[in-house]
Design an enzyme around this catalytic site. Structure first.
Site, short mmCIF file in Angstrom:
data_model
loop_
_atom_site.label_atom_id
_atom_site.label_comp_id
_atom_site.label_asym_id
_atom_site.label_seq_id
_atom_site.Cartn_x
_atom_site.Cartn_y
_atom_site.Cartn_z
N PRO A 22 -28.04 31.90 8.08
CA PRO A 22 -29.01 32.34 9.08
C PRO A 22 -28.40 33.04 10.30
O PRO A 22 -29.13 33.59 11.11
CB PRO A 22 -29.69 31.03 9.50
CG PRO A 22 -28.72 29.96 9.16
CD PRO A 22 -27.86 30.44 8.05
N MET A 64 -41.25 34.87 7.54
CA MET A 64 -41.89 36.17 7.79
C MET A 64 -43.30 36.01 8.35
O MET A 64 -44.19 36.78 8.04
CB MET A 64 -41.96 37.00 6.49
CG MET A 64 -40.60 37.29 5.89
SD MET A 64 -40.68 37.89 4.22
CE MET A 64 -40.86 36.41 3.25
N ILE A 98 -33.86 32.83 -1.91
CA ILE A 98 -35.06 32.35 -1.21
C ILE A 98 -35.60 33.51 -0.38
O ILE A 98 -34.99 33.93 0.60
CB ILE A 98 -34.74 31.11 -0.33
CG1 ILE A 98 -34.33 29.97 -1.26
CG2 ILE A 98 -35.96 30.71 0.50
CD1 ILE A 98 -34.10 28.64 -0.61
N THR A 154 -30.26 28.62 3.86
CA THR A 154 -31.50 29.35 4.09
C THR A 154 -32.01 29.09 5.51
O THR A 154 -31.66 28.06 6.13
CB THR A 154 -32.55 28.96 3.03
OG1 THR A 154 -33.66 29.84 3.15
CG2 THR A 154 -33.02 27.53 3.16
N ASP A 200 -27.87 43.55 4.74
CA ASP A 200 -29.24 43.58 5.23
C ASP A 200 -29.28 43.49 6.74
O ASP A 200 -28.35 43.00 7.36
CB ASP A 200 -29.98 42.34 4.71
CG ASP A 200 -30.52 42.56 3.33
OD1 ASP A 200 -30.49 43.70 2.87
OD2 ASP A 200 -30.98 41.57 2.74
N GLU A 223 0.81 -1.23 0.00
CA GLU A 223 0.00 0.00 0.00
C GLU A 223 0.84 1.28 0.00
O GLU A 223 0.56 2.22 -0.73
CB GLU A 223 -0.90 0.02 1.25
CG GLU A 223 -2.23 -0.67 1.08
CD GLU A 223 -3.06 -0.09 -0.06
OE1 GLU A 223 -3.18 1.14 -0.12
OE2 GLU A 223 -3.54 -0.87 -0.89
N LYS A 240 -31.61 49.11 7.31
CA LYS A 240 -32.21 50.27 7.99
C LYS A 240 -31.32 51.47 7.71
O LYS A 240 -30.14 51.46 8.00
CB LYS A 240 -32.20 50.05 9.51
CG LYS A 240 -33.21 49.06 10.02
CD LYS A 240 -34.36 49.81 10.70
CE LYS A 240 -35.20 48.87 11.54
NZ LYS A 240 -35.92 47.89 10.79
#
Ligand SMILES: C[S@@+](CC[C@H](N)C(=O)[O-])C[C@H]1O[C@@H](n2cnc3c(N)ncnc32)[C@H](O)[C@@H]1O
Length: 462
Positions: free
Chosen positions: A228, A386, A309, A334, A251, A22, A273
């Site tokens: 996430p 959401m 997504i 996601t 975001d 081997e 924001k």
């Protein structure tokens, strides 16, 4: 430093391998890769090894018999992989006496050279050695480098090699050449090669050489899914692009831990924001992306979860495509996958759910625009994004359309982060349960029999 790190050209040279098992096979594979002519000597030779050597581009030879001192004649290097200690010693002494480089597997004291741990992005090759002290440590280090160096680096090196002479001719000073190559290796040309568009990369590189000011105007956009929340869930590619962007538009859903991994001196723009606490309108974001890229910047558009997504990634890309700005998309984990995994809820399961649907639970004018009949099935999971504000409406509608009131429901707050909280109830009880708790967005709702598995499979957090 005990060993001199060098790269040895053995193309078409005879390399002698003593041993037929081997280890000999592993070493021979490497030698064959570099175009060596491998000759194997051993009383028993593994069939795979014999085939490898005899069918290599530079065909070698197998001699199924014991080693003889005369085998060393004409060898450029020798590798010994036997468990016969006295034979190993004999070959080492004889090879050293003839100044033939020798490696004896697992016996560094008999070696004049050792094999490093190798990261192969040919023509880029990284060799790591611990000087025989700890091959395991060298291998671990190599594994870490594997994650940092994109698979397409070899192709990139080949392309750059092809253009070395024209670039040298075009730019007279070393400083100019270095600045040019830095722009190439960390910008649009490199990204084209790494995304399998080498022909376009070549055309662009030629343009940059002919017209260096076009390089200054060549911005691009990376639409990247930041996952996430847990930064360990980022892909290698996401991290690489985050480290090379000049400016980032992010975001509200991007976690601070993920944002902290963006290049330190990149300009950061929060489009989730604005200062007056209102979200920047989508049209303005699209225009910002185009205008920044037109200034020649590498623009990172970083989104929570996956950009395709419920992420409006498609709309942003349409604007870029219309303005002919180059872009690439990096998927992210996601929320449904992240929250389900970290709450111990398999979204499908052979017994409890054969299908899963991701839908929006966004409430508009006290209603959610969904085909409720389509969501009501046995052995089916529905994930609402959401949906926190619309939770009572969701439960009521599902029951009205035939879902059993005892169907399990999980609410996952800030999934995959240190603030993850999971509340489990049924369509009948969840609204009341949630009313007694402080629940903060982002929150995901999972409906279906699989939710019950959480009591057995939950593993994350306290
Ligand atoms: C506008 S969508 C964006 C989805 C995102 N593109 C994705 O692939 O996860 C926002 C919704 O995703 C869900 N979400 C995102 N991150 C979450 C997290 N860490 N925990 C729970 N829900 C999350 C929530 O339902 C949130 O209201």
């Amino acid at each position: 430093m005990q060993f001199l790190p060098i790269f040895f050209d053995v193309n078409n040279s005879t390399c002698l391998v003593i041993g037929g098992g081997e280890v000999a096979l592993r070493k021979s594979r490497l030698l064959v890769k570099t175009g060596a002519r491998v000759v194997v000597v051993a009383p028993h030779i593994n069939q795979e090894l014999a085939d490898l050597v005899c069918t290599a581009d530079v065909a070698g030879e197998v001699k199924e018999r014991a080693y003889q001192s005369a085998d060393l004649a004409g060898a450029t290097l020798v590798v010994v992989a036997t468990d016969d200690a006295s034979l190993n010693k004999q070959v080492s002494v004889e090879a050293k006496a003839q100044n033939i480089p020798i490696n004896v597997a697992d016996q560094p004291e008999l070696c004049s050279f050792i094999f490093p741990s190798i990261l192969d992005r040919s023509p880029i090759v990284v060799a790591i050695s611990s000087g025989g002290a700890s091959p395991v440590l060298a291998r671990q280090l190599r594994a870490r480098l594997e994650t940092l160096i994109p698979a397409g680096y070899g192709k990139l090196a080949q392309l750059l090699g092809k253009f070395r002479a024209p670039v040298k001719k075009r730019f007279k000073t070393i400083g100019q050449r270095r600045a040019f190559w830095e722009k190439v290796t960390s910008g649009a040309v490199a990204e084209l090669v790494l995304t399998d568009r080498s022909t376009e990369a070549e055309t662009m590189l030629q343009q940059w050489i002919d017209n260096p000011e076009t390089a200054e105007q060549s911005g691009e956009v990376y639409l990247v899914g930041g996952g996430p929340g847990d930064p360990d869930l980022l892909t290698f590619k996401a991290l690489r692009l985050m480290q090379q962007a000049d400016v980032v538009l992010y975001d509200r859903l991007v976690s601070p831990e993920v944002l902290a991994l963006v290049r330190k001196d990149a300009e950061q723009i929060n489009v989730g924001k604005a200062r007056d606490k209102h979200t920047v309108p989508q049209g303005d974001i699209n225009e910002m992306l185009i205008s920044l890229a037109k200034q020649g910047k590498k623009v990172l558009r970083l989104k929570g979860g996956d950009p395709f997504i419920f992420g409006r990634g498609g709309e942003e890309l349409e604007g870029l495509a219309d303005a002919a700005i180059p872009f690439q998309v990096v998927p992210g984990i996601t929320a449904a996958s992240g929250c389900a995994a970290y709450a111990g809820i398999p979204l499908t399961h052979r017994e409890y759910a054969q299908s899963v649907q991701f839908v929006t639970g966004h409430l508009k004018n006290n209603s959610i625009d969904l085909n409720w009949d389509e969501l009501v099935h046995d052995n089916h999971t529905v994930v609402f994004y959401m949906g926190l504000i619309g939770l009572p409406h969701i439960c009521q509608k599902l029951i009205e359309h035939g879902q059993t009131p005892s169907t399990p429901v999980a609410l996952v707050q800030k999934g995959t982060t240190a603030e993850q909280k999971v509340i489990i109830g049924t369509l009948k009880t969840i609204v009341e349960l949630v009313a007694g708790e402080v629940v903060r967005p982002p929150t995901l709702i999972i409906v279906g029999g699989v939710v019950n598995l959480s009591s057995k499979l939950a593993w994350y957090g306290e």
